[in-house]
Design a protein around this motif. Structure first.
Motif, PDB file in Angstrom:
ATOM      1  N   GLN A  34       0.816  -1.208   0.000  1.00 32.84           N
ATOM      2  CA  GLN A  34       0.000   0.000   0.000  1.00 32.84           C
ATOM      3  C   GLN A  34       0.859   1.272   0.000  1.00 32.84           C
ATOM      4  N   LEU A  35       1.968   1.219   0.716  1.00 30.94           N
ATOM      5  CA  LEU A  35       2.792   2.414   0.878  1.00 30.94           C
ATOM      6  C   LEU A  35       3.757   2.640  -0.278  1.00 30.94           C
ATOM      7  N   ALA A  36       4.186   1.573  -0.946  1.00 29.74           N
ATOM      8  CA  ALA A  36       5.220   1.682  -1.979  1.00 29.74           C
ATOM      9  C   ALA A  36       4.851   2.631  -3.121  1.00 29.74           C
ATOM     10  N   PRO A  37       3.626   2.550  -3.700  1.00 34.05           N
ATOM     11  CA  PRO A  37       3.301   3.482  -4.793  1.00 34.05           C
ATOM     12  C   PRO A  37       3.361   4.945  -4.356  1.00 34.05           C
ATOM     13  N   VAL A  38       2.944   5.202  -3.122  1.00 31.69           N
ATOM     14  CA  VAL A  38       2.995   6.576  -2.608  1.00 31.69           C
ATOM     15  C   VAL A  38       4.441   7.026  -2.445  1.00 31.69           C
ATOM     16  N   LEU A  39       5.266   6.169  -1.843  1.00 29.77           N
ATOM     17  CA  LEU A  39       6.667   6.518  -1.647  1.00 29.77           C
ATOM     18  C   LEU A  39       7.375   6.716  -2.984  1.00 29.77           C
ATOM     19  N   LYS A  40       7.012   5.892  -3.955  1.00 32.14           N
ATOM     20  CA  LYS A  40       7.618   6.014  -5.281  1.00 32.14           C
ATOM     21  C   LYS A  40       7.341   7.395  -5.877  1.00 32.14           C
ATOM     22  N   GLU A  41       6.147   7.902  -5.671  1.00 28.41           N
ATOM     23  CA  GLU A  41       5.809   9.242  -6.157  1.00 28.41           C
ATOM     24  C   GLU A  41       6.574  10.305  -5.382  1.00 28.41           C
ATOM     25  N   LEU A  42       6.675  10.152  -4.071  1.00 29.54           N
ATOM     26  CA  LEU A  42       7.301  11.173  -3.244  1.00 29.54           C
ATOM     27  C   LEU A  42       8.806  11.302  -3.501  1.00 29.54           C
ATOM     28  N   VAL A  43       9.463  10.190  -3.796  1.00 31.33           N
ATOM     29  CA  VAL A  43      10.916  10.235  -3.982  1.00 31.33           C
ATOM     30  C   VAL A  43      11.304  10.150  -5.452  1.00 31.33           C
ATOM     31  N   GLU A  44      10.355  10.431  -6.328  1.00 29.32           N
ATOM     32  CA  GLU A  44      10.616  10.295  -7.761  1.00 29.32           C
ATOM     33  C   GLU A  44      11.837  11.095  -8.199  1.00 29.32           C
ATOM     34  N   PHE A  45      12.005  12.289  -7.658  1.00 26.45           N
ATOM     35  CA  PHE A  45      13.137  13.135  -8.034  1.00 26.45           C
ATOM     36  C   PHE A  45      14.066  13.379  -6.842  1.00 26.45           C
ATOM     37  N   ALA A  46      14.067  12.469  -5.899  1.00 26.81           N
ATOM     38  CA  ALA A  46      14.821  12.665  -4.667  1.00 26.81           C
ATOM     39  C   ALA A  46      16.266  12.209  -4.804  1.00 26.81           C
ATOM     40  N   SER A  47      17.104  12.764  -3.948  1.00 24.45           N
ATOM     41  CA  SER A  47      18.506  12.357  -3.869  1.00 24.45           C
ATOM     42  C   SER A  47      18.635  11.224  -2.848  1.00 24.45           C
ATOM     43  N   ARG A  48      19.836  10.684  -2.732  1.00 24.39           N
ATOM     44  CA  ARG A  48      20.061   9.574  -1.794  1.00 24.39           C
ATOM     45  C   ARG A  48      19.754   9.998  -0.364  1.00 24.39           C
ATOM     46  N   ARG A  49      20.084  11.224  -0.020  1.00 25.75           N
ATOM     47  CA  ARG A  49      19.868  11.666   1.354  1.00 25.75           C
ATOM     48  C   ARG A  49      18.384  11.602   1.734  1.00 25.75           C
ATOM     49  N   THR A  50      17.517  12.051   0.816  1.00 29.10           N
ATOM     50  CA  THR A  50      16.082  12.006   1.077  1.00 29.10           C
ATOM     51  C   THR A  50      15.585  10.562   1.164  1.00 29.10           C
ATOM     52  N   VAL A  51      16.055   9.722   0.249  1.00 26.38           N
ATOM     53  CA  VAL A  51      15.649   8.310   0.260  1.00 26.38           C
ATOM     54  C   VAL A  51      16.079   7.651   1.564  1.00 26.38           C
ATOM     55  N   ASP A  52      17.285   7.936   2.010  1.00 30.21           N
ATOM     56  CA  ASP A  52      17.780   7.330   3.250  1.00 30.21           C
ATOM     57  C   ASP A  52      16.930   7.735   4.450  1.00 30.21           C
ATOM     58  N   LYS A  53      16.395   8.943   4.438  1.00 28.86           N
ATOM     59  CA  LYS A  53      15.541   9.376   5.544  1.00 28.86           C
ATOM     60  C   LYS A  53      14.243   8.564   5.585  1.00 28.86           C
ATOM     61  N   TYR A  54      13.694   8.280   4.404  1.00 30.49           N
ATOM     62  CA  TYR A  54      12.483   7.447   4.360  1.00 30.49           C
ATOM     63  C   TYR A  54      12.792   6.005   4.769  1.00 30.49           C
ATOM     64  N   TYR A  55      13.944   5.483   4.332  1.00 28.06           N
ATOM     65  CA  TYR A  55      14.369   4.149   4.776  1.00 28.06           C
ATOM     66  C   TYR A  55      14.391   4.081   6.305  1.00 28.06           C
ATOM     67  N   HIS A  56      15.047   5.061   6.902  1.00 26.82           N
ATOM     68  CA  HIS A  56      15.179   5.084   8.360  1.00 26.82           C
ATOM     69  C   HIS A  56      13.804   5.169   9.025  1.00 26.82           C
ATOM     70  N   SER A  57      12.935   5.991   8.476  1.00 20.89           N
ATOM     71  CA  SER A  57      11.603   6.148   9.051  1.00 20.89           C
ATOM     72  C   SER A  57      10.822   4.839   8.997  1.00 20.89           C
TER      73      SER A  57
END
Length: 668
Positions: free
Chosen positions: A81-104
């Motif tokens: 359920q969460l993956a499609p939303v996260l995919k949209e949110l980090v579509e243009f994100a850098s590694r730093r932003t992605v790592d924050k979502y991983y940690h969360s």
């Protein structure tokens, strides 16, 4: 429903294009991609996102050298359920932003594991309750980890037709910023600067030796032999770094070292090594006050250094802070080899041939990647090839290139710029420098630990002090857009202690003046706060100066009833008459220049310039006007040049317009 109306990563709109190779175009259809495995579309730093660990769980440390908070269970329905939303949110994100979502996500997955059996297991977003929020807060979850997850969950619940979770995030923690005393940061900055100049000397001396300069000692003879061996195998026209086997040739290892040959010495005579590049990077941090990410994001394919538009002796260095979308600006002297702009210019010149080799490798890898795509290679092979391309693209545009015998050509990045080279001890590169400094420091003058980000705090503290406590000045120096951000930077131990000490001094001085003198004098309070208690002679001198008569040009006179005869030859002392010449800059005996004498002195200079233009050259040379004009200019040199120039231009215009008449006084 689509969530594209929501704001994406902050870099999407302003991210610059990649270097001009064709690899990026091929990445749009790399390998079969699903919602759990995909690449971000960040134009500078695309990153592979894999969410399968949240589906399958994790029972061991993913990276042997990384941190790990323990195992977690897989929750396939929830991540689906969460993956499609996260995919949209980090579509243009850098590694730093992605790592924050991983940690969360990892943090919340472990929260769910802890509550399994005590409450209904969380299988979908519909199973989240207030119990989970309260437990997360009680466990001290960080505000960002809490908010990132709730943001994704609410978007997923919205698409499922469920009500949103109105969960209040944990309160923002008040961070204590510990900043070492100024003398310590100054000592570190000086050490780093000395190391940078040592690197400059090494490169320049290697060039001189290769150009025919005679070695000064046996060590230079040994180094020359290394430089010549490297030069015989390396051509700047077709730059390809020789490998270790080529540099050793037919020599056995013992014979190679026995001749004084060293591969690191060969490379260090021409290029920066891992130590040099970190020294250069941290010196730029110390002299600009920029965030490390701003320096790391500088792109050699775009101009970021330019000559100052108002002064050809200076330059402007421009950076871009992705978080907040603000331009960072600093300036320096073109003649200063230790300034950030000149450091970057020298690095780019020193590594120019390395960049040519990197770009050639990048073009070859891009071509190979396209062939892999056409061959329908499996996703793992394609992902590894793409990761290599992303790394090469970063290296190609980075000004922080260096070379080592072990890794070849590399570039500093967010994961490596602070990494220490002394692997026997723990800590950062700056701490390694501090340990070297402390070896020669007295026991009571040991330097405390410092991080790379502390350079920005130290820069803010310095800007605050030199500006007399102006927060807006610090805000401009740091490139902040909000005053609140600047205020957080100024909340450190150094400035707090300084402010508390100043308040105590000011408060004690205030009540002392009221008790013993019956008044509050701002000048006396300022003297207390800056230099300590004023003496009786200080107070008397202040009274004497305040009692001085002012001339028409705002200069004080110690004895207006007795002007020197060379200035007022027709003056007759009567006890009541006073000097009517007011040519104060000629009167060394009596003149006292005050901070507010600027306007009057500018008026007098404009008058003297007018007199010079209206009388003959011979008459002007025979008079004392020339000496008076020189003295007035010398006096004005002590004032702010911008304020002086503004006042001077105003008086010149007033004279030319006829609004101010120049009277040719005695002495001409």
């Amino acid at each position: 429903m689509s969530i594209r109306a929501y704001k994406k990563d902050h870099l999407k709109e302003l991210a610059p294009p990649l270097v001009a190779v064709e690899a990026s175009a091929a990445w749009t259809s790399s390998s079969p991609i699903d919602d759990l495995n995909f690449w971000t579309q960040h134009t500078k730093y695309p990153v592979k996102v894999s969410l399968t660990i949240f589906r399958d769980g994790e029972d061991k440390r993913a990276n042997p050298g990384g941190s790990w908070s323990g195992a977690m269970s897989g929750r396939p329905k929830l991540i689906a359920q969460l993956a499609p939303v996260l995919k949209e949110l980090v579509e243009f994100a850098s590694r730093r932003t992605v790592d924050k979502y991983y940690h969360s996500f990892r943090t919340w997955w472990r929260i769910f594991d802890a509550l399994d059996g005590k409450t209904k297991p969380v299988e979908t977003v519909a199973d989240l309750t207030e119990v989970h929020r309260q437990y997360a807060v009680d466990q001290g979850m960080h505000r960002l980890a809490f908010s990132n997850f709730v943001r994704v969950v609410n978007l997923a619940r919205l698409s499922e037709g469920l009500p949103q979770l109105h969960w209040f995030a944990p309160e923002r923690e008040e961070q204590k910023r510990y900043l070492p005393p100024e003398w310590q940061t100054k000592a570190i900055r000086l050490k780093i600067k000395h190391e940078w100049f040592s690197a400059l000397f090494r490169w320049d001396r290697a060039t001189e030796l290769m150009s025919g300069s005679a070695p000064a000692n046996t060590e230079e003879q040994r180094l020359l032999a290394n430089y010549q061996r490297f030069g015989s195998l390396y051509s700047e026209l077709e730059p390809v770094l020789p490998n270790s086997d080529e540099l050793r040739g037919d020599l056995a290892p013992w014979e190679f070292s026995g001749r004084g040959l060293s591969i690191p010495d060969m490379l260090r005579g021409r290029f920066p090594d891992a130590y040099d590049i970190r020294i250069a990077f941290h010196l730029c941090l110390a002299t600009t006050g920029w965030n490390p990410s701003v320096l790391l994001d500088l792109d050699v394919t775009k101009p970021f250094i330019e000559t100052h538009p108002k002064d050809p002796r200076r330059y402007l260095l421009r950076g871009f802070k992705a978080r907040g979308k603000s331009e960072q600006l600093t300036e320096g002297l073109l003649s200063s080899q230790g300034s950030a702009g000149m450091i970057l210019k020298r690095l780019m010149k020193q590594t120019e041939v390395l960049r040519i080799e990197v770009k050639r490798n990048l073009a070859e890898k891009a071509k190979a990647f396209r062939l892999l795509q056409k061959s329908n290679a499996n996703s793992e092979v394609l992902d590894n090839a793409r990761k290599e391309l992303v790394k090469l693209e970063y290296v190609a545009r980075s000004p922080w290139l260096y070379v080592t015998a072990q890794t070849g050509i590399a570039a500093l990045d967010a994961a490596s710029y602070h990494r220490r080279l002394d692997r026997e001890n723990k800590g950062s590169f700056v701490q390694q420098v501090v340990q070297v400094i402390n070896q020669t420091q007295a026991p009571d003058r040991q330097i405390t630990a410092i991080t790379a980000s502390d350079f920005r705090d130290a820069y803010a503290a310095y800007a605050y002090q030199v500006s007399g406590g102006m927060v807006l000045f610090v805000m401009k120096a740091l490139g902040h857009r909000r005053v609140s951000t600047t205020q957080r930077y100024l909340k450190n131990t150094l400035l707090n202690e300084s402010s508390q000490g100043l308040y105590r001094t000011f408060s004690n001085a205030l009540w002392h003046e009221v008790k013993f003198h019956g008044r509050v004098d701002p000048t006396i309070l300022a003297r207390w706060s800056r230099d300590g208690e004023p003496t009786a002679s200080d107070r008397q001198r202040l009274e004497d100066y305040r009692a001085l008569r002012r001339s028409r040009i705002g200069v004080g006179c110690k004895d207006p009833a007795n002007p020197p005869s060379r200035i007022a030859p027709n003056f007759r002392a009567s006890g009541a008459s006073q000097c009517n010449v007011h040519r104060c800059t000629l009167c060394e005996e009596n003149a006292v220049i005050f901070p507010d004498s600027l306007d009057g002195l500018c008026k007098r200079q404009a008058e003297l310039e007018h007199i010079q233009s209206t009388i003959s050259v011979a008459a002007f040379l025979e008079s004392s006007f020339g000496e008076e004009l020189d003295n007035t200019r010398k006096a004005l040199a002590c004032f702010d040049p911008i304020a002086m120039d503004t006042a001077l231009q105003a008086w010149r215009k007033a004279i030319s317009d006829g609004r101010h008449r120049v009277i040719n006084l005695e002495g001409a």
